[in-house]
Motif scaffolding. Sequence first.
Motif, PDB file in Angstrom:
ATOM      1  N   GLY A  77       4.627   3.646   3.490  1.00 28.82           N
ATOM      2  CA  GLY A  77       3.519   4.307   3.674  1.00 28.82           C
ATOM      3  C   GLY A  77       3.254   5.542   4.344  1.00 28.82           C
ATOM      4  N   PHE A  78       2.444   6.537   3.710  1.00 26.42           N
ATOM      5  CA  PHE A  78       2.509   8.008   4.087  1.00 26.42           C
ATOM      6  C   PHE A  78       0.954   8.144   4.527  1.00 26.42           C
ATOM      7  N   VAL A  79       0.900   8.668   5.673  1.00 28.27           N
ATOM      8  CA  VAL A  79      -0.506   9.271   5.867  1.00 28.27           C
ATOM      9  C   VAL A  79      -0.533  10.973   6.450  1.00 28.27           C
ATOM     10  N   PHE A  80      -1.376  11.604   5.589  1.00 25.62           N
ATOM     11  CA  PHE A  80      -1.413  13.156   5.701  1.00 25.62           C
ATOM     12  C   PHE A  80      -2.402  13.603   6.859  1.00 25.62           C
ATOM     13  N   GLN A  81      -2.279  14.690   7.095  1.00 25.80           N
ATOM     14  CA  GLN A  81      -3.212  15.397   8.155  1.00 25.80           C
ATOM     15  C   GLN A  81      -4.468  15.498   7.570  1.00 25.80           C
ATOM     16  N   HIS A  82      -4.821  15.613   6.255  1.00 28.48           N
ATOM     17  CA  HIS A  82      -6.290  16.041   5.661  1.00 28.48           C
ATOM     18  C   HIS A  82      -6.410  14.714   4.763  1.00 28.48           C
ATOM     19  N   TYR A  83      -6.064  13.594   5.252  1.00 24.10           N
ATOM     20  CA  TYR A  83      -6.461  12.177   4.745  1.00 24.10           C
ATOM     21  C   TYR A  83      -5.983  11.777   3.461  1.00 24.10           C
ATOM     22  N   ALA A  84      -6.114  12.931   2.459  1.00 22.19           N
ATOM     23  CA  ALA A  84      -5.582  12.725   1.090  1.00 22.19           C
ATOM     24  C   ALA A  84      -6.388  11.267   0.274  1.00 22.19           C
ATOM     25  N   LEU A  85      -7.692  11.275   0.666  1.00 23.75           N
ATOM     26  CA  LEU A  85      -8.377   9.896   0.000  1.00 23.75           C
ATOM     27  C   LEU A  85      -8.917  10.524  -1.326  1.00 23.75           C
ATOM     28  N   PHE A  86      -8.936   9.480  -2.018  1.00 26.97           N
ATOM     29  CA  PHE A  86      -9.703   9.885  -3.509  1.00 26.97           C
ATOM     30  C   PHE A  86     -11.126  10.066  -3.259  1.00 26.97           C
ATOM     31  N   ARG A  87     -11.905  11.049  -3.389  1.00 29.16           N
ATOM     32  CA  ARG A  87     -13.208  11.187  -3.443  1.00 29.16           C
ATOM     33  C   ARG A  87     -14.064  10.598  -4.441  1.00 29.16           C
ATOM     34  N   HIS A  88     -13.535  10.299  -5.401  1.00 29.06           N
ATOM     35  CA  HIS A  88     -14.286   9.791  -6.632  1.00 29.06           C
ATOM     36  C   HIS A  88     -14.123   8.092  -6.762  1.00 29.06           C
ATOM     37  N   VAL A  95      -8.447   1.753  -0.374  1.00 32.09           N
ATOM     38  CA  VAL A  95      -7.451   0.800   0.264  1.00 32.09           C
ATOM     39  C   VAL A  95      -6.944   0.052  -0.851  1.00 32.09           C
ATOM     40  N   ALA A  96      -7.532  -0.248  -1.964  1.00 29.99           N
ATOM     41  CA  ALA A  96      -6.910  -1.191  -2.836  1.00 29.99           C
ATOM     42  C   ALA A  96      -6.032  -0.623  -3.805  1.00 29.99           C
ATOM     43  N   PHE A  97      -6.045   0.771  -3.831  1.00 30.90           N
ATOM     44  CA  PHE A  97      -5.352   1.556  -4.893  1.00 30.90           C
ATOM     45  C   PHE A  97      -3.665   1.054  -4.964  1.00 30.90           C
ATOM     46  N   GLY A  98      -3.141   1.149  -3.884  1.00 27.66           N
ATOM     47  CA  GLY A  98      -1.788   0.775  -3.707  1.00 27.66           C
ATOM     48  C   GLY A  98      -1.161  -0.733  -4.131  1.00 27.66           C
ATOM     49  N   LEU A  99      -2.185  -1.562  -3.922  1.00 29.52           N
ATOM     50  CA  LEU A  99      -1.983  -2.965  -4.221  1.00 29.52           C
ATOM     51  C   LEU A  99      -2.375  -2.895  -5.805  1.00 29.52           C
ATOM     52  N   ARG A 100      -3.172  -2.404  -6.388  1.00 26.75           N
ATOM     53  CA  ARG A 100      -3.317  -2.444  -7.866  1.00 26.75           C
ATOM     54  C   ARG A 100      -2.282  -1.628  -8.550  1.00 26.75           C
ATOM     55  N   VAL A 101      -1.806  -0.488  -8.168  1.00 24.65           N
ATOM     56  CA  VAL A 101      -0.535   0.034  -8.811  1.00 24.65           C
ATOM     57  C   VAL A 101       0.426  -1.056  -8.829  1.00 24.65           C
ATOM     58  N   ARG A 102       0.620  -2.020  -8.027  1.00 25.17           N
ATOM     59  CA  ARG A 102       1.910  -2.868  -7.735  1.00 25.17           C
ATOM     60  C   ARG A 102       1.478  -4.354  -8.688  1.00 25.17           C
ATOM     61  N   LYS A 103       0.304  -4.233  -9.342  1.00 25.99           N
ATOM     62  CA  LYS A 103      -0.011  -5.269 -10.096  1.00 25.99           C
ATOM     63  C   LYS A 103      -0.357  -6.441  -9.238  1.00 25.99           C
ATOM     64  N   VAL A 104      -1.052  -6.314  -8.020  1.00 23.78           N
ATOM     65  CA  VAL A 104      -1.272  -7.279  -7.223  1.00 23.78           C
ATOM     66  C   VAL A 104      -2.414  -8.106  -7.751  1.00 23.78           C
ATOM     67  N   ALA A 142      -7.185   6.166   5.707  1.00 24.39           N
ATOM     68  CA  ALA A 142      -6.072   6.691   5.397  1.00 24.39           C
ATOM     69  C   ALA A 142      -4.884   5.768   5.640  1.00 24.39           C
ATOM     70  N   LEU A 143      -5.048   5.417   7.019  1.00 25.27           N
ATOM     71  CA  LEU A 143      -4.009   4.827   7.866  1.00 25.27           C
ATOM     72  C   LEU A 143      -3.832   3.097   6.979  1.00 25.27           C
ATOM     73  N   ILE A 144      -5.136   2.632   6.890  1.00 25.08           N
ATOM     74  CA  ILE A 144      -4.892   1.043   6.416  1.00 25.08           C
ATOM     75  C   ILE A 144      -4.516   1.053   4.849  1.00 25.08           C
ATOM     76  N   ARG A 145      -4.885   2.242   4.138  1.00 26.20           N
ATOM     77  CA  ARG A 145      -4.579   2.355   2.854  1.00 26.20           C
ATOM     78  C   ARG A 145      -2.975   2.279   2.639  1.00 26.20           C
ATOM     79  N   ALA A 146      -2.456   3.215   3.563  1.00 23.24           N
ATOM     80  CA  ALA A 146      -1.009   3.235   3.566  1.00 23.24           C
ATOM     81  C   ALA A 146      -0.298   1.851   3.964  1.00 23.24           C
ATOM     82  N   LEU A 147      -0.644   1.019   4.850  1.00 28.84           N
ATOM     83  CA  LEU A 147      -0.484  -0.204   5.188  1.00 28.84           C
ATOM     84  C   LEU A 147      -0.706  -1.248   4.184  1.00 28.84           C
TER      85      LEU A 147
END
Length: 355
Positions: A77-88, A95-104, A142-147
């Motif tokens: 899990g990686f958290v950046f200084q400038h959040y790096a959240l998907f604006r769209h 938060v769901a992005f990483g889980l969906r990539v893994r086909k959860v 950003a933190l819970i997205r990484a977690l």
Amino acid sequence: MSISVQNLTKRFGTFVALDNVSLVCPTGQLVALLGPSGSGKTTLLRIIAGLEVPDSGAVYYHDDEITRRSARDRNVGFVFQHYALFRHMTVYDNVAFGLRVRKVPERQVRERVMELLRLVRLEEKAQHYPSELSGGQKQRIALIRALAPDPKVLLLDEPFGALDAKVRAELRLWLRRFHDEFHVTSIFVTHDQEEAFEVADRVVVMNHGRIEQEGTPLEVFEHPATAFVMDFLGNVNKLPVRVEGGKALLGETGTVEVPARVFGTGENGRIDAYIRPHELDISRNPDSSNCLTGKIVHLNPAGSVVKVRVLAEDFGLMLNVDLTPERYRALALKPGETVFVTPKAAKVFEPDYTI
């Protein structure tokens, strides 16, 4: 999941970013990489994450060498200084992005996302977009997205650097509580020593691509291993002294003896003594011959301490002294007054920075 690096070296052209660095981050601890810009801390973090490849050396997660594995295969899990959240994307979808990539399965995705949003008390923001959040809220997302994908390790690159001082202070306390609940082995990069000391279990001080010292916050602050560490960690007065007979003497006449631990410096050796502001005391009268005469230049009441700047003209020194509010009120100091400053303790390092 412990993290260890062994003999890492990384160059960018002729610049040596890491110079034979070895480090162990114990399972479940929160470790701070602390140092000035260009010290190598972010490069080290990126190599641990798999975003950079070292020129030599190895990276291990527990007993598993992962030096050449991609970041995707490391479950980091990686958290950046400038959040790096998907604006769209909405907060929920971020938060769901990483889980969906893994086909959860979507039902599990919803359970996990809402669990984490409730944990950071932002469940009502689930359908909002990042642009509608404050800086502190964005960093929590950003933190819970990484977690969310349950990573083996959590890496944070100056996570609070883009926030104002009040929000940074609040999030430091929140991160410490958050870590105590999850116990994910975590490494975060910072150049703010107050932040490192308040949050971390262990502090690693870096300079010019090398590790100067590592230990608990108390060990590093109370027992700095090098002059760099002493100078970097907070305000310090640096007094040019000469060593004679195991004593550190200030000035050509040697009338002021600085109470310092002196390690192996030869007779008549010239060196610097390091004194923190709280290790100096101010009095109205010379309590002994072992004091400096000075003039008060500036007074700054700063919460739990009063910061006093004193010019010792005989030695050409501007001294920073921290007094308790009680001591300040008892002395009733005013700018322009003559006072006497007494060193209570100091540290003296060898020129090669060994102690």
